[in-house]
Design a protein around this motif. Structure first.
Motif: not given
Length: 127
Positions: A124-127, A12-15
């Motif tokens: 970007s999902d770290l969690g 995704p954009s911004g990752c």
């Protein structure tokens, strides 16, 4: 000579995929970065043929409409077209070069229907 490998990196954009790819390209020799075509105007500091191939909308559409398509993948984003040249990628692969594509998720799906890439998705999902 063995054919090269097509590596598709999407996120995704911004990752941060562009940042990751710049580091990867600097550390692994022999990778070729595929320069996309776009109809948008160059931003300050961007160079034609390095950052993008900047083309007119008419030229892009003519390339897109070739049979088979002149693009492995393409999209319209905010009124501008972006695409990956099928001919450029296939020429590099044919001479044994490993080719890296930095494209969005929809583009990665299109490439998967037109080629047999290795795909990497950055989240970007770290969690």
């Amino acid at each position: 000579m063995a054919e090269g490998v097509l590596l598709v990196v999407s996120a995704p954009s911004g990752c941060g995929k562009t940042t990751i790819l710049k580091k990867l390209m600097a550390e692994i020799s022999g990778l070729e970065f595929s320069v996309s075509h776009t109809t948008r105007q160059a931003r300050p500091g961007e160079r034609d043929g390095v950052d993008y191939h900047f083309v007119s909308k008419e030229a892009f559409i003519a390339m897109r409409d070739q049979q088979p398509s002149g693009f492995l993948e393409w999209a319209e984003v905010h009124g501008n077209f972006y695409g990956t040249s099928r001919r450029d990628v296939e020429a590099l692969l044919a001479v044994g070069k490993d080719v890296v594509l930095d494209i969005d998720i929809q583009g990665a799906e299109q490439v998967r229907t037109n080629a047999d890439p290795v795909t990497v998705f950055i989240s970007s999902d770290l969690g």
